[in-house]
Motif scaffolding. Structure first.
Motif, PDB file in Angstrom:
ATOM      1  N   PHE A 167      10.798 -68.474 -28.745  1.00  0.00           N
ATOM      2  CA  PHE A 167      11.303 -69.377 -28.160  1.00  0.00           C
ATOM      3  C   PHE A 167      10.471 -70.086 -26.940  1.00  0.00           C
ATOM      4  CE2 PHE A 167      13.655 -71.309 -24.484  1.00  0.00           C
ATOM      5  CZ  PHE A 167      14.589 -72.424 -25.196  1.00  0.00           C
ATOM      6  N   ILE A 168      10.163 -71.434 -26.821  1.00  0.00           N
ATOM      7  CA  ILE A 168       9.581 -71.982 -25.729  1.00  0.00           C
ATOM      8  C   ILE A 168      10.253 -72.941 -25.341  1.00  0.00           C
ATOM      9  CG2 ILE A 168       7.570 -73.058 -25.101  1.00  0.00           C
ATOM     10  CD1 ILE A 168       6.009 -71.521 -27.685  1.00  0.00           C
ATOM     11  N   GLY A 169      10.639 -73.036 -24.155  1.00  0.00           N
ATOM     12  CA  GLY A 169      11.354 -74.092 -23.346  1.00  0.00           C
ATOM     13  C   GLY A 169      10.867 -75.388 -23.269  1.00  0.00           C
ATOM     14  N   LYS A 170      11.323 -76.409 -22.486  1.00  0.00           N
ATOM     15  CA  LYS A 170      10.721 -77.656 -21.983  1.00  0.00           C
ATOM     16  C   LYS A 170       9.812 -77.601 -20.966  1.00  0.00           C
ATOM     17  CE  LYS A 170      15.283 -79.533 -22.742  1.00  0.00           C
ATOM     18  NZ  LYS A 170      16.149 -79.320 -21.605  1.00  0.00           N
ATOM     19  N   ASP A 171       8.622 -78.638 -21.037  1.00  0.00           N
ATOM     20  CA  ASP A 171       7.760 -78.742 -20.117  1.00  0.00           C
ATOM     21  C   ASP A 171       6.814 -77.303 -19.788  1.00  0.00           C
ATOM     22  OD1 ASP A 171       8.757 -81.156 -19.583  1.00  0.00           O
ATOM     23  OD2 ASP A 171      10.303 -80.385 -18.361  1.00  0.00           O
ATOM     24  N   VAL A 172       6.644 -76.748 -21.023  1.00  0.00           N
ATOM     25  CA  VAL A 172       5.855 -75.435 -20.794  1.00  0.00           C
ATOM     26  C   VAL A 172       4.567 -75.910 -21.176  1.00  0.00           C
ATOM     27  CG1 VAL A 172       5.136 -73.219 -22.127  1.00  0.00           C
ATOM     28  CG2 VAL A 172       7.700 -73.844 -21.621  1.00  0.00           C
ATOM     29  N   THR A 173       3.540 -75.315 -20.348  1.00  0.00           N
ATOM     30  CA  THR A 173       2.015 -75.634 -20.770  1.00  0.00           C
ATOM     31  C   THR A 173       1.304 -74.254 -21.071  1.00  0.00           C
ATOM     32  OG1 THR A 173       2.007 -77.247 -18.830  1.00  0.00           O
ATOM     33  CG2 THR A 173      -0.032 -76.330 -19.581  1.00  0.00           C
ATOM     34  N   LEU A 174       0.746 -74.322 -22.220  1.00  0.00           N
ATOM     35  CA  LEU A 174      -0.051 -73.023 -22.878  1.00  0.00           C
ATOM     36  C   LEU A 174      -1.408 -73.385 -23.164  1.00  0.00           C
ATOM     37  CD1 LEU A 174       2.305 -72.095 -25.556  1.00  0.00           C
ATOM     38  CD2 LEU A 174       2.306 -71.216 -23.191  1.00  0.00           C
TER      39      LEU A 174
END
Ligand code: UTP
Length: 329
Positions: A258-265
């Motif tokens: 699960f990756i939420g909002k406004d995530v930088t990878l």
């Protein structure tokens, strides 16, 4: 149906995370654990009323629930943490003793992959159970050939003296709420405790002696969130059901995640079994079987089997971590 959800506990086994947040608001697979229980109750229209027994960090829980759901919840304060039986008794004021209403009790830190509609149909009081290898950590039941429960034992001293390996998982349908409240009052008056607490199991044992009939309900999908390892197991289970898909250029995603909002990878390997919540920044790192809460910053690290609290900063680490919020390592 009136539903009672005790959430007053301090959650010592999940420290340091519970030092700043109540356990039921800890994030699993993108939502606080309590979200899943309440969402199911509301969607399936199981409850006429949902009564939360609050204590530790009650305000945070009320604020979250009132903001997240369009539903008028009832809250009753448990002033002293004297055990689950004592917590349930706090709901007595919301019940009409003349009507002797049914009660469905669900522990706030336990998720269930079961059809609640099926349980509430039961003609008798029904207790959710699952076979376990180590019954002495749980309340257990003994049943007769007809399937009725003949005995409840809270945390049997050893597997040898346990009446069975069927553990009580934290979901209880009570057909006779007046008798339940009377039985809890009885154990309190007579100071009947197990491990120093007034237990619902001990009160149900009193109910059996008052001829209340209980059956068991097999719960295979029992998702405990009471400690670090079981929270991660529950995270994994829920992620496997969600089947989310993401695309992050320059990073590899190993599902389920699960990756939420406004995530930088940037240049990361995420998953399998990773929850990365809103606003996280992660660079040159591998994150596997872990929950990273909102606005955390991770760089040049390999994180496995970890719980990382909100607003944490992890630079150049290769450990299993259990970091409370606003930590820095
Ligand atoms: P636990 O036995 O897991 O206790 O309670 P806890 O405080 O949450 O966690 P630990 O054991 O200290 O780590 C199971 C459920 O019953 C509630 C808890 O909030 C949790 O949802 N509970 C327990 C109460 O509401 N009041 C109590 O006195 C005890």
């Amino acid at each position: 149906m009136k539903v009672i959800i005790p959430v007053a506990g301090v959650g010592t086994r999940l420290r340091p995370h519970t030092l700043t947040q109540p356990k039921v608001l800890l994030n699993v697979a993108g939502h606080p654990m309590i979200y899943y229980i309440v969402d199911e109750l509301i969607k399936k229209k199981i409850a006429d009323s949902i009564i939360f027994i609050t204590g530790y960090k009650a305000e945070d829980i009320e604020k979250y629930l009132n903001k997240t759901f369009k539903y008028k919840f009832d809250y009753v304060e448990q002033k002293e943490m004297l055990g689950l039986g004592h917590a349930v008794l706090c709901a007595k004021e919301k019940f009409d003793p003349i009507k002797n209403e049914d009660a469905l009790i669900i522990l706030g830190d336990t998720l269930f992959d079961v059809d609640l509609k099926d349980i509430v149909k039961s003609k008798y009081s029904a207790i959710g159970v699952k076979k376990v290898d180590d019954p002495k950590r749980f309340g257990v039941v003994e049943t007769n050939k007809k399937g009725f429960i003949t005995r409840f034992v809270e945390k049997p001293a050893s597997p040898d003296v346990s009446p069975s390996n069927e553990a009580i998982v934290g979901i209880y349908l009570i057909k006779n709420s007046t008798l339940l409240f009377n039985s809890i009052e009885h154990i309190i008056k007579n100071k009947i405790t197990t491990k120093g607490e007034y237990q619902i199991t001990d009160a149900m044992e009193v109910m059996i002696h008052q001829n209340e009939k209980f059956v068991t309900y097999q719960v295979d999908g029992w998702l405990d969130c009471g400690k670090h390892e079981t929270m991660l197991e529950t995270n994994q289970y829920l992620l496997n059901k969600k089947k989310n898909k993401y695309s992050f250029k320059g990073s590899k995603i190993n599902y389920p995640v699960f990756i939420g909002k406004d995530v930088t990878l940037e240049n990361c390997i995420i998953g399998p079994n990773a929850t990365i919540n809103d606003g996280c920044f992660i660079k040159n790192s591998i994150i596997e079987n872990s929950i990273v809460d909102v606005n955390s910053h991770i760089e040049n690290s390999i994180i496995k089997d970890s719980l990382i609290g909100k607003h944490s900063k992890v630079i150049q680490k290769q450990n299993v971590l259990s970091l409370g919020e606003h930590s820095e390592v």
